[in-house]
Motif scaffolding. Structure first.
Motif, PDB file in Angstrom:
ATOM      1  N   GLY B 261       0.764  -1.121  -0.015  1.00 36.30           N
ATOM      2  CA  GLY B 261       0.182   0.123   0.062  1.00 36.30           C
ATOM      3  C   GLY B 261       0.809   1.144  -0.046  1.00 36.30           C
ATOM      4  O   GLY B 261       0.401   2.275  -0.075  1.00 36.30           O
ATOM      5  N   GLY B 262       2.322   0.969   0.082  1.00 37.43           N
ATOM      6  CA  GLY B 262       3.068   2.316   0.049  1.00 37.43           C
ATOM      7  C   GLY B 262       2.963   2.847   1.524  1.00 37.43           C
ATOM      8  O   GLY B 262       2.328   2.388   2.390  1.00 37.43           O
ATOM      9  N   SER B 263       3.624   3.854   1.549  1.00 37.42           N
ATOM     10  CA  SER B 263       3.516   4.571   2.855  1.00 37.42           C
ATOM     11  C   SER B 263       3.230   5.913   2.309  1.00 37.42           C
ATOM     12  O   SER B 263       4.082   6.824   2.068  1.00 37.42           O
ATOM     13  N   VAL B 264       1.932   6.466   2.344  1.00 35.87           N
ATOM     14  CA  VAL B 264       1.445   7.682   1.878  1.00 35.87           C
ATOM     15  C   VAL B 264       2.271   8.913   2.652  1.00 35.87           C
ATOM     16  O   VAL B 264       2.828   9.566   2.030  1.00 35.87           O
ATOM     17  N   ILE B 265       2.168   9.145   3.828  1.00 34.88           N
ATOM     18  CA  ILE B 265       2.764  10.115   4.532  1.00 34.88           C
ATOM     19  C   ILE B 265       4.500  10.070   4.109  1.00 34.88           C
ATOM     20  O   ILE B 265       5.018  11.417   3.720  1.00 34.88           O
ATOM     21  N   ILE B 266       4.923   8.989   4.489  1.00 34.15           N
ATOM     22  CA  ILE B 266       6.424   9.043   4.232  1.00 34.15           C
ATOM     23  C   ILE B 266       6.831   9.396   2.684  1.00 34.15           C
ATOM     24  O   ILE B 266       7.693  10.327   2.346  1.00 34.15           O
TER      25      ILE B 266
END
Lengths: 565, 323
Positions: B261-266
Motif C-alpha cells: 500500500g506504500g507509505s502515503v505520509i513518508i
C-alpha cells in the motif's frame, strides 16, 4: 541456518549502502556553478562540451504536483501547468512585465473599428523544435483544432470566433460574432500554437495517451525527459526565433508538498520555486544567503462566498452586513502579514486601469449590527445569535484543509461574523469535497450545496476585467462562474453590455458603474488579492522577470533581455 | 504444511469478493468527482455538452450496476485499465512505482525486524529490570512519534543543516548517472525514508516480541527446562524464542503486505515516487480506475500475507498442526 545467514548479509548490504553514500558529494554543493565533477551534470553530453568556456546555466525548479506530459491537452493546473506548457509553445502575443500583450509570433496585430475583426501577420523566422518552419497554416490549424476539439481553456477563449482566413503569405484574419475588446489578452496571449504536421493525425486528443514525442513546440525550451511524479527536463532551443535562451537547461522537480520544496530550496537542491511562498516564509527565506525573493501583485483572489439564492443570504441587507462586519485589512495584516492587497468590494484590482477608486472596503461592525437589527434579524432568545424566521443564524463555513491560509481566513472571519451575531462553524474538508459543495460538477446549473465558503479564483479570472460578467451575471450562459447564485437585474444589464462594448471610454464608464453597484449589492465578499512571492537562488540565476499579475514563472524570465517583449 | 481446508478457501474467497466490491464502491461514495481530472483544471469553462462528452468517453454515464459488472469483468481478466489522469496503463504505472515502494518499505521492515526481535527478546529476558523498563518507555515514546514530523525533522537536520543526504526523490533528477553511480544515488536517496520508516516500525516488532516472550517465559515447560538444568542461553533461544516467534512472524507478514500500500505520509514528506503517492494523487483527483487498481493490489497483498502466515504457523509452532 538460514536465519543466521540473513543478519551478516544485511550488515553487508548496509555497509555497501553507507559506503556508496560517503563516496558521493555533499548535496549542497551540487549546484550548477559548483563545477564538482560528480554533480548532476557529469556525463551529460548536451551540457558538458569542453569547447564552450562558459558553464551551462542549469536551473532546477520546484513544483508541487505532477503536470502529466504538459501538452495543450494534458497539462493539469492553470498555474504552474499552463506556464510550463508555454515554455515549449508560443502564443501569438506575449505579456510584457506590465501584463500588457505585445507582438510575439504575430509581429503586427490590428483590429477593425468595432473590434470584430483582428488581422495579424506571422513572423517568418520561427520554427518548430524538429526544424520545420512555423507558418500561418500552423496558426490557422491550431485555432481550428481548439475550436473543434474541446479543451476547457483554449476552446472557451475562441468562442465567438466565426471565421479564420489566411490572407497572403503570412497574414491571418480572425472574425468574431460580436466585439471582443479583450481578445488580444484572453485569446491571442493565451492560446498555444501547435504544429499541424504533428497534430493533424490526432483525431481524439482526449482519448490519447501522450508521451513527450508529441511535445514539438516552437518555444524556447524542449522537453527531453519526463519521469512521472519525479521530474521534467527541458533543454534550451538554440534556434528560438527571439534569440537563444539565457538558461541552457531547466529541470522541473515534482514535489509532493510545499514543505518538501522549501526544504530543498534551503538545502540548495533546487534553485527556484515555481510555487508561491507563503507569507510567513518570505522574510525567513530572504534572510538566508544566497536566496532572494521576487514579490509583486498578482490577480488571484480570496473571497467569502455565500449561497445568495436562499435565505437569509438572498437578502441584500444580510450580505451588506457581512461585508461591513469583515475586516479585510485585518486579514491582510494577520493572515498575509501584509503581503496582499486589500480586496475591493467592486471586484477589480486597484492596480488595474479599470479600477474605480470611489469603491472602498468599509469595516464597521456597528453599522452591520444596525443594519441587521433594522431588518428584523434580532436575537430574541438572548444566546448572542440572531434569528431569522425562527431559526438561529448559524452556518457552516466550508474551506479546503490543504490550504492553511484559507483555514486561518475562515477562523478569523468566523470570529468577525460572530461579533455581529452570526454564528459560524468552520468546516474543513479535502479539496475535491469542498469544490463539489461549492461548484457541484463544475456546472452552476447543478446548484450549490453550501451556506458560506472560503473561495478563490486564479489570476485569469481577474486579469481580464470584462470577465466580471462571468461571476455576477444571473444568466448561466454568461455568468457561468456565478457560484453564489447572485441575481440583480441592473448588474445583469451592465455586465452583459460590457461584454460587447467596443468603445473603450464607454467600457471604462460601465466598469466603473458596475463596481459601485457590486459594492452595494455584495455578490460575495472579496477579502484580498494575495501577492505572489517566489524564492530563488541568486547565485544560480537571478534574472527573473515579475510579470504584473502573473509572477515569475514564464518563458520571459529565461530569455536574455534583448529577446524579452 | 497443512493443506488449506475447504472452509478456509471459501473464507478467503468471500473476503476477496467483499473487499474487491468495496474497492469499487469506495471511490464512488466519496464526495467530489473526477471531472476536473478528466477535463483539466478549466473544466468550469466547458459547456455542459462538452462536459457530458467527457463523462461519456470514460463510461461514467453508464448505470452503476453496469459499471460494477464491467469492473468485475476486468478484475477477473486481470485488466487494471487506464488512468483518468494520464490515460496510461495502470499496471504499467504500478510496476513503475512498486520497486521504489518495496525498496524503502522492505528495507525498513528488514532492519526493524532484526532490531525489534533482538531488543524485544532482550527486554523480556530482563523483565522488570532497569534496562527493560527504559527500553519499553523508549519504544512507547518512539511509537507515538508522528511519522511526518520525524521525516521533516530528519530532512531539516540531515539535508538542510548538514547536507549529508538529499531531501527528496528516489534519484537525482536529470542526472545521467550510470552503473554504480546510479546505485549509489538510489541508496543515498533511500536512506532517510528507510531510517524514518524503520524508527517508526521497530516499536511494533519490539512490543510483539516482548509480550510473546513474556507469555512463553511464564509457561510450565520453561520451568521444566530450567529445572532439568538447561543453561539460560539454551532456555532463551531453544525454548522461549522458538515458541515466541510465531506471533512476530504473523506481525511481519502483515507489515510486509502493508508495504504494497506504500507509505502515503513518508512518500509525501520525501516526495518519493512510490505507490503511496500514486494512491494519494489518485484519491485527491478521484482517479477511480487508479484508486480501484491500487486498492486491489493492496487487498490481494494482505490476503496473500494472511494466507502465508496461516500456512507458516504450523511449521513454526507444532501445537498448531492439525492431525
Amino acid at each position: 541456518m538460514k536465519k543466521r545467514l540473513s543478519i551478516p548479509i544485511l550488515i553487508a548490504c548496509l555497509t555497501l549502502v553507507a559506503a556508496a553514500c560517503s563516496s558521493e558529494s555533499d548535496p549542497t554543493t551540487t549546484t550548477v556553478t559548483g563545477g564538482d565533477p560528480t554533480t548532476t551534470l557529469a556525463g551529460d553530453p548536451t551540457t558538458t562540451t569542453a569547447a564552450t568556456p562558459a558553464e551551462p546555466v542549469v536551473v532546477r525548479a520546484a513544483i508541487t504536483g505532477d503536470e502529466d506530459t504538459i501538452n495543450p491537452y494534458t497539462y493539469i493546473s492553470g498555474f504552474p501547468g499552463w506556464n510550463l506548457l508555454m515554455m515549449q509553445y508560443d502564443t501569438l502575443m506575449q505579456l510584457d512585465a506590465d501584463g500588457v500583450p505585445q507582438p510575439w509570433l504575430a509581429d503586427t496585430i490590428s483590429a477593425n473599428g468595432d473590434l470584430t475583426e483582428y488581422t495579424l501577420t506571422i513572423v517568418d523566422n520561427a520554427s518548430w523544435h524538429d526544424g520545420t518552419p512555423l507558418t500561418v497554416d500552423d496558426v490557422k490549424f491550431s485555432l481550428d483544432y481548439f475550436i473543434e476539439k474541446a479543451t476547457g481553456r483554449f476552446s472557451r477563449d475562441l468562442r465567438g470566433v466565426v471565421a479564420i482566413a489566411v490572407s497572403g503569405d503570412n497574414g491571418i484574419v480572425i472574425s468574431l460574432a460580436a466585439p471582443n475588446p479583450a481578445f488580444d489578452l484572453v485569446a491571442l496571449a493565451d492560446i498555444p500554437i501547435i504544429p499541424r504536421h504533428i497534430w493533424e493525425g490526432i483525431d481524439d486528443p482526449g482519448e490519447r495517451a501522450f508521451d513527450i514525442s508529441t511535445n514539438v513546440g516552437s518555444g524556447p525550451f524542449m522537453m527531453t525527459e519526463y519521469e512521472s511524479d519525479q521530474f521534467y527536463r527541458f533543454v534550451s532551443n538554440p534556434d528560438y526565433f527571439r534569440g537563444v535562451p539565457a538558461v541552457d537547461e531547466l529541470v522541473v522537480i515534482v514535489f509532493a508538498d510545499d514543505a518538501g520544496a522549501l526544504a530543498a530550496i534551503r538545502s540548495g537542491e533546487v534553485d527556484v520555486s515555481f510555487e508561491r511562498v507563503s507569507p510567513e516564509q518570505i522574510a525567513l527565506l530572504d534572510a538566508q544567503d544566497p536566496l532572494d525573493i521576487s514579490q509583486g501583485p498578482e490577480f488571484t483572489t480570496q473571497m467569502i462566498n455565500f449561497d445568495a439564492s436562499k435565505a437569509p443570504f438572498s437578502d441584500v441587507v444580510v450580505r451588506q452586513a457581512m461585508s461591513l462586519a469583515i475586516d479585510s485589512q485585518d486579514i491582510v495584516d494577520t493572515v498575509y502579514l501584509g503581503a496582499a492587497t486589500v480586496g475591493s468590494p467592486g471586484w477589480v484590482h486597484p492596480g488595474k486601469p479599470a479600477y474605480n477608486p470611489a469603491v472602498e472596503a468599509t469595516f464597521d461592525p456597528a453599522a452591520a449590527n444596525a443594519l441587521l437589527e433594522g431588518a428584523g434579524y434580532i436575537d430574541t432568545d438572548g444566546d448572542g445569535i440572531r434569528e431569522f424566521g425562527g431559526e438561529p443564524m448559524s452556518f457552516d463555513m466550508i474551506t479546503n484543509s490543504s490550504d492553511s491560509l484559507r483555514l486561518r481566513i475562515a477562523e478569523l472571519t468566523a470570529a468577525m461574523l460572530g461579533d455581529v451575531g452570526i454564528e459560524i462553524t468552520v468546516v474543513s474538508v479535502e479539496t475535491a469535497t469542498w469544490e463539489e459543495a461549492v461548484w457541484p460538477g463544475f456546472d452552476i446549473n447543478n446548484g450549490r450545496n453550501y451556506d458560506i465558503a472560503v473561495w478563490g479564483w486564479s489570476a485569469p479570472v481577474q486579469a481580464n476585467t470584462i470577465r466580471i460578467a462571468d461571476l455576477v451575471n444571473s444568466d448561466p450562459g454568461i455568468g457561468f462562474l456565478n457560484l453564489t447564485g447572485f441575481s440583480n437585474a441592473e448588474v445583469d444589464a451592465i455586465s452583459s453590455q460590457l461584454l460587447t462594448e467596443a468603445d473603450p471610454a464607454t467600457s471604462q464608464q460601465l466598469i466603473g458603474d458596475l463596481q459601485v453597484l457590486l459594492a452595494d449589492q455584495v455578490p460575495f465578499v472579496l477579502l484580498a488579492y494575495p501577492d505572489g512571492a517566489y524564492v530563488y537562488n541568486s547565485e544560480v540565476y537571478a534574472d527573473w522577470e515579475f510579470i504584473a499579475g502573473q509572477g515569475i514563472v514564464s518563458k520571459v524570465s529565461l530569455l536574455p533581455a534583448s529577446a524579452r517583449p | 504444511m497443512r493443506p488449506l481446508g475447504l472452509r478456509n478457501i471459501f473464507r478467503y474467497l468471500a473476503v476477496f469478493v467483499v473487499a474487491v466490491s468495496l474497492n469499487f464502491m469506495l471511490p464512488r461514495l466519496m464526495p467530489g468527482n473526477p471531472l476536473a481530472l478528466l477535463a483539466g483544471v478549466d473544466v468550469g469553462l466547458m459547456t455542459p455538452a462538452e462536459r457530458a462528452e467527457v463523462i461519456e468517453a470514460v463510461g461514467l454515464d453508464a448505470p452503476l450496476i453496469q459499471q460494477f459488472i464491467d469492473y468485475w469483468w476486468s478484475v477477473l481478466r486481470l485488466d487494471l485499465g487506464f488512468s483518468f489522469r494520464s490515460e496510461r496503463q495502470i499496471s504499467e504505472m504500478i510496476m513503475e512505482r512498486l520497486p521504489w515502494t518495496l525498496l524503502i518499505t522492505v528495507g525498513s521492515l528488514a532492519v526493524s525486524a532484526v532490531v525489534g526481535i533482538v531488543l524485544g527478546g532482550f527486554s523480556a529476558w530482563r523483565r522488570g529490570k532497569k534496562s527493560d523498563l527504559s527500553l519499553l518507555t523508549g519504544m512507547i515514546s518512539l511509537q507515538s512519534l508522528p511519522s511526518f514530523w520525524l521525516g521533516m525533522l530528519l530532512i531539516s537536520v540531515f539535508s538542510v543543516q548538514l547536507g549529508w543526504f538529499p531531501s527528496f526523490g528516489a534519484v537525482t533528477p536529470a542526472s545521467d548517472f550510470e552503473g554504480w553511480g546510479h546505485i549509489g544515488d538510489i541508496a543515498k536517496h533511500a536512506i532517510l525514508p528507510i531510517v524514518t520508516l524503520t524508527v517508526l516500525s521497530i516499536p511494533g516488532v519490539y512490543l510483539t516480541m516482548r509480550y510473546a516472550m513474556l507469555e512463553v517465559l511464564g509457561s510450565d515447560f520453561i520451568r521444566t527446562a530450567r529445572a532439568k538444568g538447561a543453561s539460560e542461553a539454551r532456555v532463551l533461544f531453544g525454548h522461549v524464542a522458538r515458541n515466541a516467534i510465531a506471533p512476530v512472524v504473523t506481525f511481519l507478514a502483515i507489515r510486509f503486505a502493508f508495504a504494497f500500500g506504500g507509505s502515503v505520509i513518508i512518500e509525501t514528506v520525501f516526495s518519493y515516487p512510490g505507490l503511496g503517492r500514486l494512491i494519494f494523487e489518485a484519491v485527491s483527483g478521484r482517479d477511480y480506475p487508479v484508486m480501484q487498481a491500487t486498492f486491489l493490489v493492496f487487498t490481494v497483498a494482505v490476503l496473500v500475507a494472511n494466507l502465508v502466515a496461516d500456512l507458516l504457523y504450523p511449521i513454526l509452532d507444532p501445537r498448531m498442526r492439525v492431525r
